[in-house]
Design an enzyme around this catalytic site. Structure first.
Site, short mmCIF file in Angstrom:
data_model
loop_
_atom_site.label_atom_id
_atom_site.label_comp_id
_atom_site.label_asym_id
_atom_site.label_seq_id
_atom_site.Cartn_x
_atom_site.Cartn_y
_atom_site.Cartn_z
N CYS A 33 6.60 3.02 -3.52
CA CYS A 33 7.60 2.03 -3.93
C CYS A 33 8.91 2.34 -3.22
O CYS A 33 9.08 3.41 -2.64
CB CYS A 33 7.84 2.12 -5.44
N ARG B 224 7.65 -0.17 3.22
CA ARG B 224 6.92 0.82 2.42
C ARG B 224 5.73 0.18 1.70
O ARG B 224 4.88 0.89 1.17
CB ARG B 224 7.85 1.46 1.40
N TRP C 249 4.87 -0.99 -5.60
CA TRP C 249 3.49 -1.02 -5.13
C TRP C 249 2.65 -0.55 -6.31
O TRP C 249 2.70 0.61 -6.69
CB TRP C 249 3.31 -0.11 -3.92
N ASN D 246 9.63 5.75 -8.23
CA ASN D 246 8.59 5.84 -7.21
C ASN D 246 7.79 7.10 -7.50
O ASN D 246 8.37 8.19 -7.56
CB ASN D 246 9.22 5.91 -5.81
N GLY D 247 6.49 6.96 -7.72
CA GLY D 247 5.66 8.13 -8.03
C GLY D 247 4.72 7.79 -9.16
O GLY D 247 4.49 6.61 -9.46
N GLU E 55 -6.80 6.37 17.87
CA GLU E 55 -5.53 5.74 17.51
C GLU E 55 -5.54 4.24 17.85
O GLU E 55 -5.05 3.42 17.07
CB GLU E 55 -4.38 6.47 18.24
N LYS F 284 -5.02 1.23 15.12
CA LYS F 284 -3.98 0.20 15.25
C LYS F 284 -4.60 -1.18 15.05
O LYS F 284 -4.06 -2.01 14.34
CB LYS F 284 -3.30 0.25 16.63
N GLU G 282 -5.56 -1.66 11.33
CA GLU G 282 -4.54 -1.72 10.28
C GLU G 282 -3.62 -2.93 10.38
O GLU G 282 -3.12 -3.39 9.36
CB GLU G 282 -3.73 -0.41 10.20
N HIS H 85 -25.90 7.55 20.08
CA HIS H 85 -26.64 8.17 18.98
C HIS H 85 -26.52 7.34 17.71
O HIS H 85 -26.41 7.88 16.61
CB HIS H 85 -26.15 9.60 18.74
N LYS I 208 4.31 2.54 4.54
CA LYS I 208 4.74 3.41 5.64
C LYS I 208 4.56 4.87 5.28
O LYS I 208 4.09 5.67 6.07
CB LYS I 208 6.21 3.12 5.96
#
Ligand code: AGP
Length: 612
Positions: A3, A34, A81, A107-108, A485, A489, A492, A508, A607
């Site tokens: 948050c 965030r 969030w 936040n938490g 990476e 990208k 996401e 394989h 983030k």
């Protein structure tokens, strides 16, 4: 996920009473990266607390209920969030007590909220929301009833709470103060003129001040418009003047400056970010390389993109310095809680310096006796503070959720560090190390060149990929983490399923998925694997794959087998990692835009992930 919190308290001389809510709303927009599903503000005005909050984006909620028109000179704001309780108007923060005289943002996670809620309900408290956060407002109310002043009631309430938090609290009894506390969730203080701030991150108030105090773990206190009171974990007042830092980020760094998104701006900032990071690297890797050379074993630990940077560092330490290092995904650290300790060095990589999994990992390893070296982009953040030694990237604030410039600068730091270890350990001659450093020094120029030459090509490629359901990214050796990476990208921000594999491993199993038109991106470096990669292209082409390659110049024999090629100069792999990352970032960016998504705020992502 994380948050966002902001709180502003200002003198009345700071203009109309709705100005502060405007500042808070703007600050919340700076924290949008965030990740959030609802938003709200609370202000003290005329001896009352006014709350406006709702589910949805800041712009939508503001249109509905005018968050930026709330009156008051002491205002807190929050982007939520959801963790406990679905995203809804009621569950949005701020939360108030029964009397409506206290408002709280958080936040938490409060782990023992069920017990606390039961206890408080039995005492007659009425809860409005399903959140864990609301218990704090009622706890404070309870301690106020017992005759405590607000600050003491807040402190007593905090003692009852188990879990992680950054709290911002306002109370009508003390209308000029915002109370705050931090444990395992980031919190910073901004010192303005006749106006002070608390926030989850610096960009929230960067427009008003660059004088910052980072709140450390288990510290708490309050701000007024012209003072800050801070206590450490033992309740001892902190000399706040000594803690103020002037940060070298400018407000423009946190603005889009004409770019449509932060992500594309940040991709374009890489030459500058690399140049800034190069400054002073020789000095800053010195101590760290000594620690590595003395280590029993060397480990890297990180999450997401930072983990991919670790894989590059890990590869180079093995290859150049002959040191058998290992990379650990930080959320899996418990596997190593008995095996990593005394004599070991752990290199923790985190752009934010606040990722909870990485923080938890280093705490355990440090307690066991390991030495911690961290690489971070945020000065004085939690992970650097708990490390024995830190090397900073100087990428500037990264607002887009997708890491770009922080990734390439992390690779630069880790490559420089590996070179220093290899040279000091006698595995590279001075001359060999110098040549490699010289090639790393060219990274800013090489990246500028790629951006100038390939933006159009990568845009087309991104647009071509927009209708694909899946893609593979294949690499070998040092190319593998860059492939990983690239795939991350695309996943996401463009929401296209993408997987990276060691190219040798692709036959394989994964190759079974390949059918005509299936996109496969090959990362081909000027190294010992070049010919093997050609073999992988043939295998994939034979099954109808659409082959895209990033390849070195003078590789016509490869180019002619590809459907699309991005030809880069012949580079030493050590700098190739940085250069090859850029077209992959651009492809993902343009695929996301073509699909109509906002690459700065990908769904379900934040983030900084401050929940384990
Ligand atoms: C990558 O684009 C994401 N932002 C994510 O994977 C990120 O790298 C990860 O959460 C680690 O964050 P950190 O570097 O701040 O620790």
């Amino acid at each position: 996920m994380a948050c966002g919190i902001i709180g502003v308290t200002a003198r009345k001389s700071q203009g109309s009473p709705s100005r502060i809510a405007e500042i808070v709303k703007k600050g919340l927009e700076k924290l949008e990266y965030r990740g959030y599903d609802s938003v709200g503000v609370a202000a003290i005005y005329d001896n009352r607390i006014l709350v406006r909050k709702g589910k949805g984006k800041i712009s939508e909620v503001n249109r509905r209920i005018k968050l930026d028109r709330v009156l008051g000179w002491t205002v807190i704001g929050h982007t939520r969030w959801a963790t406990h309780g679905a995203p809804s108007d009621i569950n949005a923060h701020p939360h108030t007590d029964c009397s409506g005289k206290i408002a709280v943002v958080h936040n938490g996670i409060i782990q023992n909220y069920v017990e606390l809620k039961k206890e408080l309900t039995a005492k007659g408290h009425r809860f409005q929301s399903e959140t864990d956060t609301e218990v704090l407002a009622h706890l404070i109310e309870e301690y106020l009833k017992k005759g405590n002043e607000v600050f003491h009631a807040f402190k007593k309430a905090l003692k009852r709470i188990k879990g992680s938090y950054a709290f911002g609290v306002i109370a009508v009894d003390e209308p000029d103060k915002i109370f705050f506390a931090r444990k395992d969730s980031p919190l910073v203080i901004g010192i303005g003129r006749d106006m002070n701030f608390i926030a989850s991150d610096i960009p929230a108030f960067l427009e008003y001040t660059r004088d910052v105090i980072i709140v450390y773990d288990e510290e708490l206190g309050y701000i007024t418009p012209d003072s800050v009171y801070l206590e450490d974990e033992n309740g001892i007042p902190v000399n706040v003047k000594m803690r103020i830092r002037k940060i070298d980020w400018t407000p423009d760094m946190a603005k889009k400056e004409g770019y449509p998104h932060f992500m594309i701006k940040e991709i374009h900032e890489q030459p500058r970010a690399l140049r800034d990071t190069l400054r002073g690297l020789d000095e800053s890797v010195g101590e760290a390389s000594k620690l590595i050379l003395e280590a029993r074993k060397v480990y890297f630990v990180a999450a997401g993109t930072s983990y991919h940077a670790c894989l590059v560092g890990d590869y180079l330490l093995n290859i150049l310095a002959g040191i058998p290092s290992f990379s650990i995904i930080s959320s899996e650290y418990k596997k190593y809680r008995r095996s990593i300790g005394e004599g070991d060095v752990v290199i923790a990589v985190s752009q934010s310096g606040e990722t909870i999994d990485t923080l938890m990992a280093i705490r355990v390893f440090k307690k066991n006796g390991a030495k911690i070296i961290s690489v971070s982009n945020v000065v004085d953040s939690a992970i650097p503070r708990e490390s024995n030694y830190t090397i900073y990237t100087r990428a500037g604030p990264e607002i887009g959720v997708a890491a770009t410039k922080t990734f390439t600068t992390q690779i630069l730091v880790l490559s420089w560090l590996s070179l220093s270890v290899a040279e000091k350990g006698g595995k590279l001659t001075e001359n060999e190390a110098r040549k490699m450093r010289d090639s790393l020094r060219k990274a800013p120029l090489l990246v500028s060149d790629i951006l100038a030459r390939y933006e159009g090509v990568t845009k087309k490629l991104g647009e071509e990929l927009m209708n694909s359901r899946s893609a593979f990214y294949l690499g070998r050796g040092i190319g593998l983490p860059i492939a990983m990476e690239g795939a991350l990208k695309l996943k996401e921000i463009a929401y296209i399923h993408a997987e990276a594999y060691p190219a040798g491993e692709s036959k394989h199993g994964p190759i079974a998925l390949v059918e005509p038109g299936f996109p496969v991106v090959f990362l081909i470096f000027e190294d010992e694997w070049k010919r093997h990669m050609l073999g992988n292209i043939e295998e994939m082409k034979a099954r109808g794959a659409y082959a895209i390659g990033i390849i070195p110049e003078e590789s016509e024999f490869i180019e002619e087998r590809l459907d699309k090629a991005i030809v880069v100069p012949k580079l030493k792999p050590i700098v190739g990692t940085i250069v090859y990352s850029v077209p992959l970032q651009l492809i993902a960016y343009y695929a996301a835009v073509a699909r109509g998504y906002d690459p700065d705020k990908p769904r379900n992502l934040a983030k900084t992930v401050t929940v384990e």
